[in-house]
Design a protein around this motif. Structure first.
Motif, PDB file in Angstrom:
ATOM      1  N   ASP A  53     -12.054   1.233   1.668  1.00 12.84           N
ATOM      2  CA  ASP A  53     -12.665   1.195   2.997  1.00 12.84           C
ATOM      3  C   ASP A  53     -11.803   1.977   3.989  1.00 12.84           C
ATOM      4  O   ASP A  53     -10.597   1.745   4.109  1.00 12.84           O
ATOM      5  CB  ASP A  53     -12.809  -0.257   3.461  1.00 12.84           C
ATOM      6  CG  ASP A  53     -13.356  -0.366   4.865  1.00 12.84           C
ATOM      7  OD1 ASP A  53     -14.537  -0.045   5.076  1.00 12.84           O
ATOM      8  OD2 ASP A  53     -12.561  -0.749   5.769  1.00 12.84           O
ATOM      9  N   LYS A  54     -12.424   2.913   4.706  1.00 10.96           N
ATOM     10  CA  LYS A  54     -11.680   3.818   5.586  1.00 10.96           C
ATOM     11  C   LYS A  54     -10.977   3.072   6.716  1.00 10.96           C
ATOM     12  O   LYS A  54      -9.824   3.385   7.052  1.00 10.96           O
ATOM     13  CB  LYS A  54     -12.637   4.877   6.163  1.00 10.96           C
ATOM     14  CG  LYS A  54     -11.928   5.980   6.922  1.00 10.96           C
ATOM     15  CD  LYS A  54     -11.004   6.781   6.024  1.00 10.96           C
ATOM     16  CE  LYS A  54     -10.331   7.927   6.788  1.00 10.96           C
ATOM     17  NZ  LYS A  54      -9.340   8.654   5.949  1.00 10.96           N
ATOM     18  N   ALA A  55     -11.654   2.106   7.307  1.00 13.78           N
ATOM     19  CA  ALA A  55     -11.033   1.365   8.403  1.00 13.78           C
ATOM     20  C   ALA A  55      -9.801   0.607   7.923  1.00 13.78           C
ATOM     21  O   ALA A  55      -8.770   0.572   8.609  1.00 13.78           O
ATOM     22  CB  ALA A  55     -12.052   0.397   9.017  1.00 13.78           C
ATOM     23  N   THR A  56      -9.897   0.011   6.734  1.00 14.64           N
ATOM     24  CA  THR A  56      -8.752  -0.713   6.173  1.00 14.64           C
ATOM     25  C   THR A  56      -7.627   0.249   5.816  1.00 14.64           C
ATOM     26  O   THR A  56      -6.443  -0.049   6.025  1.00 14.64           O
ATOM     27  CB  THR A  56      -9.176  -1.517   4.936  1.00 14.64           C
ATOM     28  OG1 THR A  56     -10.276  -2.366   5.278  1.00 14.64           O
ATOM     29  CG2 THR A  56      -8.028  -2.372   4.417  1.00 14.64           C
ATOM     30  N   LEU A  57      -7.987   1.429   5.284  1.00 15.46           N
ATOM     31  CA  LEU A  57      -6.969   2.440   4.973  1.00 15.46           C
ATOM     32  C   LEU A  57      -6.209   2.851   6.228  1.00 15.46           C
ATOM     33  O   LEU A  57      -4.982   3.023   6.192  1.00 15.46           O
ATOM     34  CB  LEU A  57      -7.626   3.666   4.335  1.00 15.46           C
ATOM     35  CG  LEU A  57      -8.083   3.521   2.885  1.00 15.46           C
ATOM     36  CD1 LEU A  57      -8.934   4.719   2.475  1.00 15.46           C
ATOM     37  CD2 LEU A  57      -6.885   3.390   1.951  1.00 15.46           C
ATOM     38  N   ASN A  58      -6.929   3.005   7.341  1.00 16.66           N
ATOM     39  CA  ASN A  58      -6.276   3.386   8.593  1.00 16.66           C
ATOM     40  C   ASN A  58      -5.304   2.307   9.060  1.00 16.66           C
ATOM     41  O   ASN A  58      -4.193   2.607   9.536  1.00 16.66           O
ATOM     42  CB  ASN A  58      -7.320   3.657   9.673  1.00 16.66           C
ATOM     43  CG  ASN A  58      -8.109   4.932   9.418  1.00 16.66           C
ATOM     44  OD1 ASN A  58      -7.630   5.833   8.720  1.00 16.66           O
ATOM     45  ND2 ASN A  58      -9.306   5.015   9.965  1.00 16.66           N
ATOM     46  N   LYS A  59      -5.705   1.056   8.925  1.00 16.11           N
ATOM     47  CA  LYS A  59      -4.810  -0.042   9.311  1.00 16.11           C
ATOM     48  C   LYS A  59      -3.578  -0.078   8.419  1.00 16.11           C
ATOM     49  O   LYS A  59      -2.454  -0.297   8.893  1.00 16.11           O
ATOM     50  CB  LYS A  59      -5.561  -1.373   9.233  1.00 16.11           C
ATOM     51  CG  LYS A  59      -6.668  -1.539  10.257  1.00 16.11           C
ATOM     52  CD  LYS A  59      -7.389  -2.867  10.057  1.00 16.11           C
ATOM     53  CE  LYS A  59      -8.551  -3.026  11.023  1.00 16.11           C
ATOM     54  NZ  LYS A  59      -9.298  -4.295  10.782  1.00 16.11           N
ATOM     55  N   LEU A  60      -3.783   0.130   7.117  1.00 13.69           N
ATOM     56  CA  LEU A  60      -2.656   0.126   6.197  1.00 13.69           C
ATOM     57  C   LEU A  60      -1.722   1.297   6.465  1.00 13.69           C
ATOM     58  O   LEU A  60      -0.496   1.162   6.359  1.00 13.69           O
ATOM     59  CB  LEU A  60      -3.151   0.180   4.756  1.00 13.69           C
ATOM     60  CG  LEU A  60      -3.745  -1.115   4.193  1.00 13.69           C
ATOM     61  CD1 LEU A  60      -4.290  -0.874   2.782  1.00 13.69           C
ATOM     62  CD2 LEU A  60      -2.706  -2.236   4.165  1.00 13.69           C
ATOM     63  N   ALA A  61      -2.292   2.449   6.813  1.00 10.13           N
ATOM     64  CA  ALA A  61      -1.457   3.611   7.120  1.00 10.13           C
ATOM     65  C   ALA A  61      -0.532   3.315   8.296  1.00 10.13           C
ATOM     66  O   ALA A  61       0.648   3.693   8.287  1.00 10.13           O
ATOM     67  CB  ALA A  61      -2.335   4.824   7.420  1.00 10.13           C
ATOM     68  N   GLU A  62      -1.050   2.624   9.291  1.00 10.68           N
ATOM     69  CA  GLU A  62      -0.214   2.239  10.433  1.00 10.68           C
ATOM     70  C   GLU A  62       0.871   1.261   9.994  1.00 10.68           C
ATOM     71  O   GLU A  62       2.030   1.373  10.402  1.00 10.68           O
ATOM     72  CB  GLU A  62      -1.075   1.619  11.524  1.00 10.68           C
ATOM     73  CG  GLU A  62      -0.298   1.250  12.777  1.00 10.68           C
ATOM     74  CD  GLU A  62      -1.160   0.652  13.868  1.00 10.68           C
ATOM     75  OE1 GLU A  62      -0.613   0.253  14.909  1.00 10.68           O
ATOM     76  OE2 GLU A  62      -2.400   0.568  13.673  1.00 10.68           O
ATOM     77  N   ALA A  63       0.498   0.296   9.138  1.00  5.32           N
ATOM     78  CA  ALA A  63       1.483  -0.673   8.638  1.00  5.32           C
ATOM     79  C   ALA A  63       2.513  -0.011   7.729  1.00  5.32           C
ATOM     80  O   ALA A  63       3.611  -0.539   7.550  1.00  5.32           O
ATOM     81  CB  ALA A  63       0.772  -1.799   7.888  1.00  5.32           C
ATOM     82  N   CYS A  64       2.158   1.141   7.166  1.00 10.54           N
ATOM     83  CA  CYS A  64       3.096   1.916   6.339  1.00 10.54           C
ATOM     84  C   CYS A  64       3.888   2.900   7.186  1.00 10.54           C
ATOM     85  O   CYS A  64       4.350   3.941   6.683  1.00 10.54           O
ATOM     86  CB  CYS A  64       2.346   2.639   5.226  1.00 10.54           C
ATOM     87  SG  CYS A  64       1.664   1.529   3.977  1.00 10.54           S
ATOM     88  N   LEU A  65       4.002   2.593   8.460  1.00  7.21           N
ATOM     89  CA  LEU A  65       4.866   3.324   9.396  1.00  7.21           C
ATOM     90  C   LEU A  65       4.402   4.760   9.626  1.00  7.21           C
ATOM     91  O   LEU A  65       5.203   5.633   9.980  1.00  7.21           O
ATOM     92  CB  LEU A  65       6.323   3.312   8.902  1.00  7.21           C
ATOM     93  CG  LEU A  65       6.853   1.950   8.421  1.00  7.21           C
ATOM     94  CD1 LEU A  65       8.299   2.068   7.973  1.00  7.21           C
ATOM     95  CD2 LEU A  65       6.674   0.883   9.482  1.00  7.21           C
TER      96      LEU A  65
END
Length: 241
Positions: A53-65
């Motif tokens: 899911d693109k929205a979840t990927l974007n959130k994870l990318a932020e959490a991955c600094l």
């Protein structure tokens, strides 16, 4: 590709091509192949969260600094440990073992083999994996130190020791997954830099889970691999005894 070619192809890729999406079904197949990896006592105390899911990927990318490998990833797979599920897993393994003994063991060997399984998964695994604020691990540690004065015995039995064992097993699963991805021509990168609290919140992970590794997935761009692979001289690593 043969194994040597797969190992040479696999690199930690930092930048993926947005124009080349991955087949989520094939990535799922790679995760399924990773289930063939060995785990300690076959306990399989891990899970894989396949994020498309693109929205979840974007959130994870932020959490991955904000790492480029994360911001450009087409998909991610988050591998977590589930030591809290040792009880249900050992029961399933016991049942499967009993079924196998019933089908394939000679009649005279069934009883001793069932007893061995009952001892190992019915008694030893609960003793090894149970936790109580470190106190059970301390008791196990003191017990084996005493027994170890008289005979060889497994000494890594504290709650922290067992946590390491579970994460080592999950690491074998992760490596198998990355090699399976390389065999399909897909690229990956194992990430260490991430906010584990935020990742757990994004994926709604249970409290007792521990994130072992986040693997970004995609198809590499030319600048996605940072130079030729460097390894220390083999002679520094290899010790023949």
């Amino acid at each position: 590709m043969n194994l040597q070619e797969i190992l040479n192809h696999r690199r930690a890729v930092r930048h993926y091509d947005p124009a080349q999406p991955l087949d989520a079904g094939k990535v799922k197949e790679c995760i399924e192949m990773a289930t063939l990896a060995p785990t300690s006592s076959n306990m399989q105390l891990w899970e894989a969260y396949h994020v498309v899911d693109k929205a979840t990927l974007n959130k994870l990318a932020e959490a991955c600094l904000g790492q480029r490998s994360a911001t450009s990833a087409q998909q991610m797979v988050v591998f977590v440990t589930r030591q809290d599920r040792y009880n249900s897993h050992r029961k399933q393994i016991m049942k499967a073992s009993f079924d196998e003994i019933e089908r394939n063991s000679p009649e005279e060997r069934k009883a001793p083999r069932r007893k061995l399984v009952e001892t190992y998964y019915g008694k030893l695994m609960p003793f090894q994996y149970s936790r109580f604020f470190g106190l059970l691990g301390l008791f196990r540690k003191l017990l084996v130190q005493g027994i170890g004065m008289f005979r060889p015995i497994l000494r890594q039995v504290s709650e922290q020791d067992v946590r390491v064992v579970v994460n080592k097993s999950c690491g074998l699963v992760v490596q198998t997954f990355m090699l399976a991805m390389a065999e399909k021509g897909y690229d990956t990168c194992p990430l260490e830099g991430f906010d584990s609290w935020r990742v757990k919140k994004i994926l709604n992970l249970p409290y007792h889970t521990e994130i072992n590794m986040i693997i970004t997935c995609g198809m590499r761009l030319p600048d996605g691999v940072h130079g030729p692979r460097y390894r220390l001289p083999f002679e520094e690593m290899y010790k023949r005894v």
